[in-house]
Design an enzyme around this catalytic site. Structure first.
Site, PDB file in Angstrom:
ATOM      1  N   SER A  61      -0.539  -9.623  -1.793  1.00 31.16           N
ATOM      2  CA  SER A  61      -1.933  -9.628  -2.468  1.00 31.16           C
ATOM      3  C   SER A  61      -3.007 -10.212  -1.583  1.00 31.16           C
ATOM      4  O   SER A  61      -2.454 -11.168  -0.713  1.00 31.16           O
ATOM      5  CB  SER A  61      -1.801 -10.113  -4.049  1.00 31.16           C
ATOM      6  OG  SER A  61      -1.000  -9.536  -4.701  1.00 31.16           O
TER       7      SER A  61
HETATM    8  N1  SAH Z   1       3.480 -11.236  -6.017  1.00 34.02           N
HETATM    9  C1  SAH Z   1       3.865 -10.456  -4.839  1.00 34.02           C
HETATM   10  C2  SAH Z   1       3.030  -9.044  -4.608  1.00 34.02           C
HETATM   11  C3  SAH Z   1       4.066  -8.124  -4.354  1.00 34.02           C
HETATM   12  S1  SAH Z   1       3.491  -6.396  -4.976  1.00 34.02           S
HETATM   13  C4  SAH Z   1       3.249 -11.343  -3.320  1.00 34.02           C
HETATM   14  O1  SAH Z   1       2.713 -12.029  -3.562  1.00 34.02           O
HETATM   15  O2  SAH Z   1       3.678 -10.823  -2.312  1.00 34.02           O
HETATM   16  C5  SAH Z   1       4.387  -6.281  -6.424  1.00 34.02           C
HETATM   17  C6  SAH Z   1       6.015  -6.256  -6.473  1.00 34.02           C
HETATM   18  O3  SAH Z   1       6.166  -5.926  -7.726  1.00 34.02           O
HETATM   19  C7  SAH Z   1       6.627  -5.558  -5.593  1.00 34.02           C
HETATM   20  O4  SAH Z   1       7.452  -6.056  -4.833  1.00 34.02           O
HETATM   21  C8  SAH Z   1       7.620  -4.627  -6.451  1.00 34.02           C
HETATM   22  O5  SAH Z   1       8.778  -4.219  -5.951  1.00 34.02           O
HETATM   23  C9  SAH Z   1       7.345  -5.655  -7.707  1.00 34.02           C
HETATM   24  N2  SAH Z   1       7.784  -4.621  -8.956  1.00 34.02           N
HETATM   25  C10 SAH Z   1       7.391  -3.411  -9.460  1.00 34.02           C
HETATM   26  N3  SAH Z   1       7.786  -3.102 -10.524  1.00 34.02           N
HETATM   27  C11 SAH Z   1       8.536  -4.011 -10.880  1.00 34.02           C
HETATM   28  C12 SAH Z   1       9.467  -4.476 -12.134  1.00 34.02           C
HETATM   29  N4  SAH Z   1       9.332  -3.524 -13.015  1.00 34.02           N
HETATM   30  N5  SAH Z   1      10.180  -5.511 -11.952  1.00 34.02           N
HETATM   31  C13 SAH Z   1      10.032  -6.561 -11.052  1.00 34.02           C
HETATM   32  N6  SAH Z   1       9.378  -6.298  -9.983  1.00 34.02           N
HETATM   33  C14 SAH Z   1       8.764  -5.093  -9.838  1.00 34.02           C
END
Ligand code: SAH
Length: 221
Positions: A61
């Site tokens: 993000s």
């Molecule tokens: N907080 C992260 C943002 C990653 S983007 C950072 O700081 O880098 C969002 C993430 O949510 C992705 O890695 C994706 O695989 C995960 N995601 C999406 N749906 C999900 C679910 N149902 N359970 C767990 N993770 C999920």
């Protein structure tokens, strides 16, 4: 990458100008080496105030959004129990980990969970516990949580997360369709009532159901 410090200072100044006033949040962002969490291809942009691609078609993000969501979680007390859904690179969890004793984080991609664990080691962040799981189910074994932050967009607020929220607790979640209009929502639990508040228009990758199959290809993002 040369001269990280001036870039970091510029980023912190930008966050201040954008309305991040909680000095503990600014200090947390300052302490976490974002360069550890980005792909090596994007190292020169590690301290830019932008989202960047990570493996599996996901994104780390934008620092402003990380700081805004962290501030909105009102982490006044180090003993608060915090759950993050969507570990991704681990960057957001690492920022949260500066403010509370322990952070729980769930990720549906095994490979991203492993990489995040490696990133925590390199960043010397030792108080994040991760789990390979479906965030729609939360983390029942560790519930209730005082704070829950979801970092992927759900079409509806996941019921299990509301259930795993402690009384008086806060849940922050981007709500909306993939690629469509999404709003960042903050929900406070008051007994069996859930008081909802709109915070910010946002754009997140979708929260998907179930575990990601091993070896699943990029979704083309
Ligand atoms: N907080 C992260 C943002 C990653 S983007 C950072 O700081 O880098 C969002 C993430 O949510 C992705 O890695 C994706 O695989 C995960 N995601 C999406 N749906 C999900 C679910 N149902 N359970 C767990 N993770 C999920």
């Amino acid at each position: 990458m040369n001269a990280i410090e001036p870039r970091k200072i510029r980023l912190i100044m930008e966050l201040r100008q954008q309305g991040i006033h909680d000095t503990r949040v600014l200090a947390a962002v300052e302490r976490v080496p974002r360069d550890v969490f980005v792909l090596s291809t994007f190292l020169d942009q590690a301290y830019d105030n932008t989202a960047l691609p990570i493996e599996r078609g996901q994104t780390i993000s934008q620092p402003y959004v990380v700081a805004f969501m962290t501030q909105a979680l009102a982490l006044a007390d180090r003993s608060l129990r915090v759950l993050e859904v969507g570990t991704g690179s681990g960057y957001q969890a690492a920022v949260l980990a500066q403010l509370v004793r322990r952070v729980f984080s769930v990720e549906r991609f095994k490979s991203l969970q492993r990489q995040a664990e490696e990133n925590f080691r390199r960043a010397k962040v030792h108080n994040v516990v991760t789990r390979h799981g479906d965030g729609y189910e939360g983390w029942a074994h560790q519930a209730p949580f005082d704070r829950i932050m979801v970092t992927a967009a759900a079409e509806d607020v996941p019921e299990a997360l509301k259930e795993q929220l402690a009384d008086g607790g806060l849940l922050i979640v981007p709500v909306g369709r993939d690629g469509g209009h999404q709003r960042l929502v903050r929900i406070q639990r008051v007994g069996q009532e859930f008081v909802e508040e709109d915070l910010l228009p946002v754009r997140f990758v979708p929260m998907l159901f179930g575990l990601a199959p091993e070896g699943e290809a990029c979704s083309g993002r």
